[in-house]
Design an enzyme around this catalytic site. Structure first.
Site, PDB file in Angstrom:
ATOM      1  N   LYS A 149       4.909 -10.337 -12.481  1.00  0.00           N
ATOM      2  CA  LYS A 149       6.010  -9.476 -11.994  1.00  0.00           C
ATOM      3  C   LYS A 149       7.003 -10.326 -11.182  1.00  0.00           C
ATOM      4  O   LYS A 149       8.213 -10.234 -11.352  1.00  0.00           O
ATOM      5  CB  LYS A 149       5.387  -8.363 -11.146  1.00  0.00           C
ATOM      6  N   LYS A 162      11.384 -15.149  -1.003  1.00  0.00           N
ATOM      7  CA  LYS A 162      10.029 -14.932  -1.535  1.00  0.00           C
ATOM      8  C   LYS A 162       9.955 -15.362  -3.006  1.00  0.00           C
ATOM      9  O   LYS A 162       8.959 -15.937  -3.448  1.00  0.00           O
ATOM     10  CB  LYS A 162       9.650 -13.455  -1.374  1.00  0.00           C
TER      11      LYS A 162
HETATM   12  P1  NAP Z   1      -2.535  -3.926  -4.741  1.00  0.00           P
HETATM   13  O1  NAP Z   1      -3.844  -4.285  -4.130  1.00  0.00           O
HETATM   14  O2  NAP Z   1      -2.471  -3.650  -6.199  1.00  0.00           O
HETATM   15  O3  NAP Z   1      -1.941  -2.662  -3.937  1.00  0.00           O
HETATM   16  C1  NAP Z   1      -0.781  -2.013  -4.376  1.00  0.00           C
HETATM   17  C2  NAP Z   1      -0.602  -0.765  -3.533  1.00  0.00           C
HETATM   18  O4  NAP Z   1       0.591  -0.107  -3.913  1.00  0.00           O
HETATM   19  C3  NAP Z   1      -1.723   0.260  -3.687  1.00  0.00           C
HETATM   20  O5  NAP Z   1      -1.967   0.807  -2.426  1.00  0.00           O
HETATM   21  C4  NAP Z   1      -1.109   1.286  -4.636  1.00  0.00           C
HETATM   22  O6  NAP Z   1      -1.665   2.571  -4.517  1.00  0.00           O
HETATM   23  C5  NAP Z   1       0.320   1.275  -4.157  1.00  0.00           C
HETATM   24  N1  NAP Z   1       1.281   1.779  -5.143  1.00  0.00           N
HETATM   25  C6  NAP Z   1       1.645   1.158  -6.298  1.00  0.00           C
HETATM   26  N2  NAP Z   1       2.567   1.893  -6.951  1.00  0.00           N
HETATM   27  C7  NAP Z   1       2.793   2.993  -6.188  1.00  0.00           C
HETATM   28  C8  NAP Z   1       3.659   4.110  -6.325  1.00  0.00           C
HETATM   29  N3  NAP Z   1       4.478   4.244  -7.381  1.00  0.00           N
HETATM   30  N4  NAP Z   1       3.620   5.059  -5.366  1.00  0.00           N
HETATM   31  C9  NAP Z   1       2.813   4.928  -4.297  1.00  0.00           C
HETATM   32  N5  NAP Z   1       1.976   3.893  -4.106  1.00  0.00           N
HETATM   33  C10 NAP Z   1       1.976   2.930  -5.045  1.00  0.00           C
HETATM   34  O7  NAP Z   1      -1.448  -5.072  -4.473  1.00  0.00           O
HETATM   35  P2  NAP Z   1      -1.331  -6.095  -3.242  1.00  0.00           P
HETATM   36  O8  NAP Z   1      -1.972  -7.373  -3.647  1.00  0.00           O
HETATM   37  O9  NAP Z   1      -1.708  -5.416  -1.973  1.00  0.00           O
HETATM   38  O10 NAP Z   1       0.253  -6.370  -3.286  1.00  0.00           O
HETATM   39  C11 NAP Z   1       1.201  -5.479  -2.700  1.00  0.00           C
HETATM   40  C12 NAP Z   1       2.571  -6.172  -2.698  1.00  0.00           C
HETATM   41  O11 NAP Z   1       2.474  -7.386  -1.926  1.00  0.00           O
HETATM   42  C13 NAP Z   1       3.063  -6.598  -4.082  1.00  0.00           C
HETATM   43  O12 NAP Z   1       4.465  -6.485  -4.145  1.00  0.00           O
HETATM   44  C14 NAP Z   1       2.645  -8.063  -4.165  1.00  0.00           C
HETATM   45  O13 NAP Z   1       3.447  -8.790  -5.072  1.00  0.00           O
HETATM   46  C15 NAP Z   1       2.846  -8.505  -2.723  1.00  0.00           C
HETATM   47  N6  NAP Z   1       2.036  -9.656  -2.272  1.00  0.00           N
HETATM   48  C16 NAP Z   1       0.699  -9.742  -2.597  1.00  0.00           C
HETATM   49  C17 NAP Z   1      -0.031 -10.844  -2.132  1.00  0.00           C
HETATM   50  C18 NAP Z   1      -1.505 -11.029  -2.459  1.00  0.00           C
HETATM   51  O14 NAP Z   1      -2.022 -12.149  -2.256  1.00  0.00           O
HETATM   52  N7  NAP Z   1      -2.230 -10.014  -2.918  1.00  0.00           N
HETATM   53  C19 NAP Z   1       0.584 -11.816  -1.338  1.00  0.00           C
HETATM   54  C20 NAP Z   1       1.918 -11.662  -0.999  1.00  0.00           C
HETATM   55  C21 NAP Z   1       2.637 -10.578  -1.470  1.00  0.00           C
HETATM   56  P3  NAP Z   1      -3.047   2.965  -5.286  1.00  0.00           P
HETATM   57  O15 NAP Z   1      -4.162   2.527  -4.378  1.00  0.00           O
HETATM   58  O16 NAP Z   1      -2.974   4.429  -5.442  1.00  0.00           O
HETATM   59  O17 NAP Z   1      -3.037   2.234  -6.609  1.00  0.00           O
END
Ligand code: NAP
Length: 298
Positions: free
Chosen positions: A241, A173
């Site tokens: 990140k 990744k």
């Molecule tokens: P996001 O919308 O910011 O969601 C992050 C999630 O993690 C939220 O549900 C948040 O809860 C939760 N969270 C964060 N810290 C936490 C903790 N300490 N304890 C419990 N829950 C926690 O991010 P996302 O875009 O879905 O990305 C999630 C992961 O997938 C990341 O690692 C990112 O790099 C990866 N990713 C993202 C994409 C993309 O296009 N977005 C593509 C591939 C991979 P709250 O709702 O309470 O804040």
């Protein structure tokens, strides 16, 4: 069918859990901000308060949270997955985190009482890939666990590759993120250059997207750039990140990645100007500022 749980219902976790429901899995979900579980509960998932309860009610638990310490917290923190583990539980981390920490988590899970299995299975394809169940899934861990998880992976993605042992999915990744970020820079520079040349930006985008200059970024980011729509799919803070993880590992291995270092510095400028929570493609604004050219379709 195995019972599936999701911990983390952000931009990615929510549509992934929805696709698991659509595929017929019984789904239990939780999120730190519990209100975000409501749309999935309305769609037929069981919403609970803690990762522990998700683990108790599931055979396979997916974590989709932000960063390494967040995965550690939902797995081994208070009311974490480990405290609700039972024989045969498989915990699959689909977030993007450190490969070394991933290997550590696998060891801790094996030493837990009771022990549980883990896979790392980070994804690529963005929010649109998650919604359309077209994610690329890069998997690290034992073959038997990968086989077991395959029906779930097939409900979430289209390209599913077992890369190697624990941590190998995360290493892959990070390689992916190098290509994403540098392609994004290429698209940004191409559009700013075209604007400075005074040629039509939409026609330019269309023809490049059909030729050797095409990329996922050209197909998915460029239309948003030209429309001036910088809402996230994938936030700049998350891209940084990931690039930080790349550069930390490159530092340890003495690998020279000049393109990654450059694009990381350009994203720093965007974060400095308050763009951390914008979409990855807001990188265009940095390139625009350097030349005083705004590459938008009007
Ligand atoms: P996001 O919308 O910011 O969601 C992050 C999630 O993690 C939220 O549900 C948040 O809860 C939760 N969270 C964060 N810290 C936490 C903790 N300490 N304890 C419990 N829950 C926690 O991010 P996302 O875009 O879905 O990305 C999630 C992961 O997938 C990341 O690692 C990112 O790099 C990866 N990713 C993202 C994409 C993309 O296009 N977005 C593509 C591939 C991979 P709250 O709702 O309470 O804040």
């Amino acid at each position: 069918m195995e019972r599936v749980g999701f911990v983390g219902l952000g931009i990615m976790g929510t549509p992934m859990a929805r696709n698991a429901l659509k595929a017929g899995f019984a789904v239990t979900v939780t999120n730190r901000t519990i209100d975000r579980a409501k749309p999935l509960a309305d769609a037929g998932a069981t919403a609970v308060r803690t990762p522990r309860e998700v683990a108790e009610r599931s055979d396979i638990v997916v974590t989709m949270v932000t960063n390494t310490p967040d995965v550690e917290a939902v797995m081994f923190g208070a009311d974490g997955i480990a405290s609700g583990a039972h024989e045969g539980l498989l915990a699959i981390d689909m977030s993007t985190i450190s490969p070394a920490a991933t290997r550590d988590l696998a060891k801790r899970a094996a030493a837990n009482r009771p022990p549980f299995r883990t896979l790392d299975a980070p994804v690529s394809g963005g929010e649109v890939g998650a919604i359309e169940a077209r994610l690329a899934i890069m998997v690290g861990g034992d073959e038997a666990d990968v086989k077991r998880a395959m029906p779930l992976f097939q409900a979430l993605g289209k390209t599913i590759i077992h890369i190697g042992d624990h941590g190998a999915g995360q290493a892959c990744k990070l390689a992916n993120q190098i290509a994403v970020a540098i392609n994004n820079l290429g698209v940004s520079e191409a559009l700013v250059f075209a604007k400075a040349q005074g040629i039509d930006l939409e026609r330019t985008r269309q023809v490049i997207a059909g030729g050797a200059g095409s990329s996922w970024a050209m197909q998915n980011y460029a239309p948003k750039m030209l429309a001036g729509d910088f809402r996230p799919g994938f936030m700049v803070d998350l891209q940084q990140k990931d690039l930080r993880l790349v550069l930390d590992n490159a530092f340890v291995d003495h690998v020279s990645l000049p393109g990654t270092a450059l694009v990381h510095a350009l994203y720093n400028a965007l974060q400095h100007d308050g763009g951390g929570r914008e979409g990855n493609h807001a990188l265009l604004k940095v390139i625009e500022r350097l030349s005083g050219v705004e590459a938008r379709q009007r």
